[in-house]
Scaffold this active site. Sequence first.
Site, PDB file in Angstrom:
ATOM      1  N   HIS A  78      -7.822   5.610  -4.320  1.00 39.05           N
ATOM      2  CA  HIS A  78      -6.731   5.215  -5.473  1.00 39.05           C
ATOM      3  C   HIS A  78      -6.834   3.543  -6.144  1.00 39.05           C
ATOM      4  O   HIS A  78      -7.534   2.892  -5.713  1.00 39.05           O
ATOM      5  CB  HIS A  78      -5.362   5.745  -5.046  1.00 39.05           C
ATOM      6  CG  HIS A  78      -4.667   4.310  -4.216  1.00 39.05           C
ATOM      7  ND1 HIS A  78      -4.476   2.789  -4.333  1.00 39.05           N
ATOM      8  CD2 HIS A  78      -4.533   3.714  -2.888  1.00 39.05           C
ATOM      9  CE1 HIS A  78      -3.684   2.161  -3.335  1.00 39.05           C
ATOM     10  NE2 HIS A  78      -3.936   3.172  -1.913  1.00 39.05           N
ATOM     11  N   ASP A  80      -4.473   1.439  -8.080  1.00 36.51           N
ATOM     12  CA  ASP A  80      -3.328   1.304  -8.529  1.00 36.51           C
ATOM     13  C   ASP A  80      -2.586  -0.190  -7.511  1.00 36.51           C
ATOM     14  O   ASP A  80      -4.149   0.394  -6.092  1.00 36.51           O
ATOM     15  CB  ASP A  80      -2.604   1.522  -8.706  1.00 36.51           C
ATOM     16  CG  ASP A  80      -1.713   2.787  -7.605  1.00 36.51           C
ATOM     17  OD1 ASP A  80      -2.689   3.713  -6.905  1.00 36.51           O
ATOM     18  OD2 ASP A  80      -0.715   2.511  -7.259  1.00 36.51           O
ATOM     19  N   ASP A 141      -6.031  -2.136  -0.565  1.00 35.59           N
ATOM     20  CA  ASP A 141      -5.206  -1.091  -0.838  1.00 35.59           C
ATOM     21  C   ASP A 141      -5.614  -0.839  -2.393  1.00 35.59           C
ATOM     22  O   ASP A 141      -4.569  -1.444  -2.832  1.00 35.59           O
ATOM     23  CB  ASP A 141      -3.988  -0.744   0.145  1.00 35.59           C
ATOM     24  CG  ASP A 141      -3.790  -0.157   0.057  1.00 35.59           C
ATOM     25  OD1 ASP A 141      -3.821   0.976  -0.070  1.00 35.59           O
ATOM     26  OD2 ASP A 141      -2.452  -0.099   0.634  1.00 35.59           O
ATOM     27  N   GLU A 175      -1.304   5.638  -6.819  1.00 34.29           N
ATOM     28  CA  GLU A 175      -0.751   6.198  -5.035  1.00 34.29           C
ATOM     29  C   GLU A 175       0.238   5.677  -4.313  1.00 34.29           C
ATOM     30  O   GLU A 175       1.533   6.514  -3.568  1.00 34.29           O
ATOM     31  CB  GLU A 175      -1.664   5.935  -4.133  1.00 34.29           C
ATOM     32  CG  GLU A 175      -1.686   6.780  -3.264  1.00 34.29           C
ATOM     33  CD  GLU A 175      -1.909   5.903  -2.219  1.00 34.29           C
ATOM     34  OE1 GLU A 175      -1.548   6.562  -1.055  1.00 34.29           O
ATOM     35  OE2 GLU A 175      -1.518   4.683  -2.416  1.00 34.29           O
ATOM     36  N   GLU A 176       0.537   4.443  -4.775  1.00 36.99           N
ATOM     37  CA  GLU A 176       1.213   3.401  -4.753  1.00 36.99           C
ATOM     38  C   GLU A 176       2.740   3.965  -4.130  1.00 36.99           C
ATOM     39  O   GLU A 176       3.936   3.391  -4.440  1.00 36.99           O
ATOM     40  CB  GLU A 176       0.652   1.488  -5.048  1.00 36.99           C
ATOM     41  CG  GLU A 176      -0.107   1.336  -4.323  1.00 36.99           C
ATOM     42  CD  GLU A 176      -0.007   1.070  -2.659  1.00 36.99           C
ATOM     43  OE1 GLU A 176       0.498   1.333  -1.947  1.00 36.99           O
ATOM     44  OE2 GLU A 176      -0.999   0.753  -2.631  1.00 36.99           O
TER      45      GLU A 176
END
Length: 424
Positions: A78, A80, A141, A175-176
């Site tokens: 991802h 984001d 991440d 995703e976050e």
Amino acid sequence: MQQIIDRFISYVTIDTESDSSSETTPSTVKQWDLAHKLVEELKTIGLQDVTIDDKAYIMATLPSNVEQEVPTIGFISHFDTTPDFTGANVKPQIIPNYDGKDIVLNADQNIILSPTYFKDLLQYKGQTLITTDGTTLLGADDKAGITEIVTAMEFLINNPDIKHGKIRVGFTPDEEIGRGAHHFDVEKFGCDWAYTMDGSQIGELEYENFNAAGAKITFKGKSVHPGYAKGKMINSMLIVNDFINELPKGETPQETKGYQGFFHVHHLTGSIEETVLELIIRDHNKKKFEKRKELIAKISQKFNKKFAKQFGEDIVIAEVKDQYYNMKEKVVPVKHIVDIAEKAMKELGIKPVIKPIRGGTDGCQLSYKGLPCPNIFAGGHNFHGKYEYVPVESMQKAVEVIVRIAELTAKGDFIKKEVKSKIK
């Protein structure tokens, strides 16, 4: 490794923070900035069928270079970053040949990344680290995962002697905030299985995760002049305090580990008249997960009964919504996909760290949408904050793992054994 460093920095310096209060997909316009860049980069390195839809989901294909029919696999990350900490104006710092001592992230603000507190740092003595400047998160991440996937695909394109089946690449927004897989078209992706490159330290291999739910609990009150409030005022903020104290002691994120579940209070806003409490519920065990949700309902009922006569209606309104479930149920029946990743790591001299995810990935939801999707390390540490860092060597190893998985899948040994064992 310079190629990995340059690519990673080009991604993390683009702000892609998502926003849970937004109702659009992606949740923030700025996520398009990196999405469009990735589309062009995937085309440039030579991938085929590069697409991006109206919600910023990116897919691309590396065609098979073997004659036999082998499973189509995918790699997903991802783009984001979390809204928990700012991702604007990221200024990465490169620490070559880390000496095992304190790293000054920001001298002016006295922000120190220390192995005394973050002991994992000592694993990477002598390696090259990329850190923040102490004022933002880094974005490993999951921009480390994207870096690794793109680099691995470029390597396979440039080295056609390495045999592999058809590989699909997928990059997702949001995703976050738990929405990364919501609009992911599994049928269009067309894979037998996939891997998310979204884990932490080198060696992580995960196919279990929390069952997850979110709770928004509204507390009602009555505001009366404090000088004349005896028997009349109901302070919703104090009721919230009592409610939190009803939750099991010691079952919070900071006091649990491994398979232990928790309740996590993360937002609280209010006044005398109304206070809103937001918390998340997590447990690997499905029965315990259901009991945790039931406990929220029982505590709410207890307070409503207590204040029924004085308030005249429910004083506590609890909304609990499931977010995702433990992927183990969907992955275990095709356990060979985990075995392939484990074998790939071992052949590369990486010790697999197989453990439950104390969180979730896109793979959790994708597994329940019909795409079994274990999670592999991306290399970063201390996600979602200013102490985030990633060893470049870990990203390099992740690239090698992707390539080796592709090779092993093309050989088909694990798949043949799995089918044979089921026939028996």
